[in-house]
Design an enzyme around this catalytic site. Sequence first.
Site, PDB file in Angstrom:
ATOM      1  CE  LYS A  53      -3.884  -2.283   2.109  1.00 39.96           C
ATOM      2  NZ  LYS A  53      -4.503  -2.907   3.395  1.00 39.96           N
ATOM      3  CD  GLN A  97      -3.476  -4.266   6.636  1.00 41.31           C
ATOM      4  OE1 GLN A  97      -3.252  -3.463   5.929  1.00 41.31           O
ATOM      5  NE2 GLN A  97      -3.979  -5.455   6.278  1.00 41.31           N
ATOM      6  CG  ASP A 120      -9.365   0.200   4.988  1.00 45.15           C
ATOM      7  OD1 ASP A 120      -9.150   0.113   3.904  1.00 45.15           O
ATOM      8  OD2 ASP A 120      -8.949  -0.370   5.990  1.00 45.15           O
TER       9      ASP A 120
END
Length: 292
Positions: A53, A97, A120
């Site tokens: 990422k 994460q 997200d």
Amino acid sequence: MSATLIDGKRIAEHFRERYKLQTAKLAAAGVVPGLAVVIVGDDPASQVYVRNKARACESIGIRSQVHALPSSISQAELIAFVQKLNADAEVHGILVQLPLPGHLDDRAVIESIALDKDVDGFHYANMGRLVIDESPFPPCTPYGVMQMLRHEGISVDGKHAVIIGRSNIVGKPQAMLMLKEGATVTICHSRTQGLAEHCRRADILVAAVGRANFVRGDWVKPGAVVIDVGINRLGDGTLCGDVHFAEASQVASAITPVPGGVGPMTIAMLLGNTLRAAARVRGLSIDEAGVA
Ligand code: NDP
């Protein structure tokens, strides 16, 4: 193989090129988009995802910060850390994460991310917006699937979409996005009876299960579009999806490979969500072509 291969890597590259131009435009307007990625503990798979990422951000001019925190961190310390990022004007998007180590509450940590930095799209409010209306940050994997289908000229309107998996990060938001675009949606999960029968009725079959080669060729309706979200590591270290590719590709009209299918799209959509977050802070809009 008779199915057309849906090349996620190529499609993601196309999006990244667009996003690169948008990043440059934002930078010219004085905004350098910034993404902060928080990783707790030393799970090797998570470390690979985070690295990828960060690398993807840098490749298009998004400033990325990776914060690797020890697994001994307490819930209060982690939330305080996220709150510091919330207040940092150089950070437009925050991604924690998942999964977090067992003593930490994933949900409470996600809820501590500022709504307008939740790239997200997992915050309750953004998930709610996805259901009722439209989230500014659609969750990256299911959104990537939708963009991939659109790019390939595959409409879901009026089609029967069957999704295997009901997780909050893939299955449920995928169902919402499909529904919004006019599909009739069936969501299957581990308690579903007659799973293969449901799958055989799908015009578009999405597998997000986490079991290698789980969906067999005879579960696929001839001519169906098969989207394989699964990422499974086999004993020999290679990756494979949830769909038995060799079998399903004989029956489907189009199919995504693993690797090189949905995975690259997920990362591309994260870049798009970060750009959108950065633009929103300044009240700027991004060309429709850049961030759909
Ligand atoms: P989860 O484990 O959270 O969810 C899996 C889902 O599959 C659950 O809803 C579960 O049902 C269902 N399931 C499990 N076993 C069966 C079964 N035998 N029959 C029917 N349904 C079953 O996984 P995620 O949604 O997070 O991820 C799914 C897969 O996608 C994984 O391989 C993951 O690595 C991959 N992934 C890939 C991404 C990408 O970018 N390509 C991004 C995110 C995930 P129940 O709810 O009843 O337990």
